[in-house]
Scaffold this motif. Sequence first.
Motif, PDB file in Angstrom:
ATOM      1  N   GLY A  29     -38.751  41.997  41.587  1.00 54.44           N
ATOM      2  CA  GLY A  29     -39.030  42.003  43.024  1.00 54.44           C
ATOM      3  C   GLY A  29     -38.579  43.331  43.600  1.00 54.44           C
ATOM      4  N   ASP A  30     -37.925  43.288  44.751  1.00 52.67           N
ATOM      5  CA  ASP A  30     -37.380  44.498  45.359  1.00 52.67           C
ATOM      6  C   ASP A  30     -36.348  45.132  44.423  1.00 52.67           C
ATOM      7  N   PRO A  31     -36.112  46.441  44.560  1.00 51.64           N
ATOM      8  CA  PRO A  31     -35.105  47.100  43.726  1.00 51.64           C
ATOM      9  C   PRO A  31     -33.737  46.413  43.852  1.00 51.64           C
ATOM     10  N   MET A  32     -33.033  46.343  42.731  1.00 51.26           N
ATOM     11  CA  MET A  32     -31.706  45.737  42.669  1.00 51.26           C
ATOM     12  C   MET A  32     -30.727  46.825  42.220  1.00 51.26           C
ATOM     13  N   ALA A  33     -29.641  47.022  42.981  1.00 50.91           N
ATOM     14  CA  ALA A  33     -28.653  48.060  42.670  1.00 50.91           C
ATOM     15  C   ALA A  33     -27.696  47.584  41.593  1.00 50.91           C
ATOM     16  N   VAL A  34     -27.450  48.437  40.608  1.00 53.71           N
ATOM     17  CA  VAL A  34     -26.539  48.126  39.512  1.00 53.71           C
ATOM     18  C   VAL A  34     -25.383  49.121  39.520  1.00 53.71           C
ATOM     19  N   HIS A  35     -24.179  48.591  39.329  1.00 55.78           N
ATOM     20  CA  HIS A  35     -22.973  49.397  39.191  1.00 55.78           C
ATOM     21  C   HIS A  35     -22.226  48.884  37.966  1.00 55.78           C
ATOM     22  N   GLY A  36     -21.487  49.756  37.308  1.00 56.34           N
ATOM     23  CA  GLY A  36     -20.784  49.296  36.122  1.00 56.34           C
ATOM     24  C   GLY A  36     -19.674  50.222  35.689  1.00 56.34           C
ATOM     25  N   LEU A  37     -18.962  49.752  34.693  1.00 59.01           N
ATOM     26  CA  LEU A  37     -17.884  50.506  34.069  1.00 59.01           C
ATOM     27  C   LEU A  37     -17.885  50.127  32.596  1.00 59.01           C
ATOM     28  N   GLU A  38     -18.250  51.078  31.750  1.00 61.14           N
ATOM     29  CA  GLU A  38     -18.271  50.825  30.316  1.00 61.14           C
ATOM     30  C   GLU A  38     -16.870  51.060  29.770  1.00 61.14           C
ATOM     31  N   LEU A  39     -16.293  50.037  29.155  1.00 61.38           N
ATOM     32  CA  LEU A  39     -14.931  50.130  28.637  1.00 61.38           C
ATOM     33  C   LEU A  39     -14.895  50.521  27.172  1.00 61.38           C
ATOM     34  N   TRP A  40     -15.965  50.171  26.442  1.00 57.55           N
ATOM     35  CA  TRP A  40     -16.039  50.452  25.012  1.00 57.55           C
ATOM     36  C   TRP A  40     -17.494  50.496  24.600  1.00 57.55           C
ATOM     37  N   VAL A  41     -17.836  51.435  23.726  1.00 59.45           N
ATOM     38  CA  VAL A  41     -19.193  51.505  23.190  1.00 59.45           C
ATOM     39  C   VAL A  41     -19.130  51.995  21.744  1.00 59.45           C
ATOM     40  N   ASP A  42     -19.957  51.382  20.902  1.00 56.38           N
ATOM     41  CA  ASP A  42     -20.080  51.767  19.500  1.00 56.38           C
ATOM     42  C   ASP A  42     -21.531  51.515  19.102  1.00 56.38           C
ATOM     43  N   GLY A  43     -22.349  52.536  19.224  1.00 53.58           N
ATOM     44  CA  GLY A  43     -23.771  52.375  18.942  1.00 53.58           C
ATOM     45  C   GLY A  43     -24.408  51.445  19.960  1.00 53.58           C
ATOM     46  N   THR A  44     -24.967  50.327  19.493  1.00 51.43           N
ATOM     47  CA  THR A  44     -25.603  49.360  20.398  1.00 51.43           C
ATOM     48  C   THR A  44     -24.621  48.305  20.891  1.00 51.43           C
ATOM     49  N   LYS A  45     -23.382  48.352  20.446  1.00 56.40           N
ATOM     50  CA  LYS A  45     -22.361  47.399  20.881  1.00 56.40           C
ATOM     51  C   LYS A  45     -21.595  48.001  22.047  1.00 56.40           C
ATOM     52  N   SER A  46     -21.258  47.162  23.040  1.00 55.63           N
ATOM     53  CA  SER A  46     -20.492  47.669  24.176  1.00 55.63           C
ATOM     54  C   SER A  46     -19.796  46.535  24.917  1.00 55.63           C
ATOM     55  N   ALA A  47     -18.859  46.920  25.753  1.00 62.88           N
ATOM     56  CA  ALA A  47     -18.142  45.964  26.597  1.00 62.88           C
ATOM     57  C   ALA A  47     -17.783  46.666  27.897  1.00 62.88           C
ATOM     58  N   GLY A  48     -17.783  45.887  28.982  1.00 67.24           N
ATOM     59  CA  GLY A  48     -17.437  46.490  30.255  1.00 67.24           C
ATOM     60  C   GLY A  48     -17.590  45.533  31.413  1.00 67.24           C
ATOM     61  N   ILE A  49     -17.721  46.121  32.596  1.00 65.56           N
ATOM     62  CA  ILE A  49     -17.895  45.376  33.841  1.00 65.56           C
ATOM     63  C   ILE A  49     -19.245  45.793  34.418  1.00 65.56           C
ATOM     64  N   TRP A  50     -20.036  44.826  34.864  1.00 72.41           N
ATOM     65  CA  TRP A  50     -21.387  45.063  35.381  1.00 72.41           C
ATOM     66  C   TRP A  50     -21.530  44.313  36.688  1.00 72.41           C
TER      67      TRP A  50
END
Length: 115
Positions: A29-50
Amino acid sequence: MTTPVLTSLLPGAAEAELEDWGPLPEATGDPMAVHGLELWVDGTKSAGIWQCSAGPSYWRQEENEVIYVLSGRMTVTLDGGDAVDVGAGDIAVFPQGWAGTWVIHETLRKVYVVF
């Protein structure tokens, strides 16, 4: 290499300063704003706050994702399945291959792990 410890971050995760990640590509639908904080990433694996603003979206999971909802509320519906409400304090699992809609009713903030 650092070892992020999510348990020490959770008390502040609801108020953590997040980066602007732009509009949600999955929005239907209408644009949706995304904000986040990536805490860990290893290739396609990751963890954080979205965090994402309200609106409808369609997802096809290319990986497994586990979420813990910090605030907000959404309804998720697996293609051909029943609608399920997910809100603050809930944990949800979206396995690889899951496809369906997320309707975010109010800004949603989650802790996520993608693997």
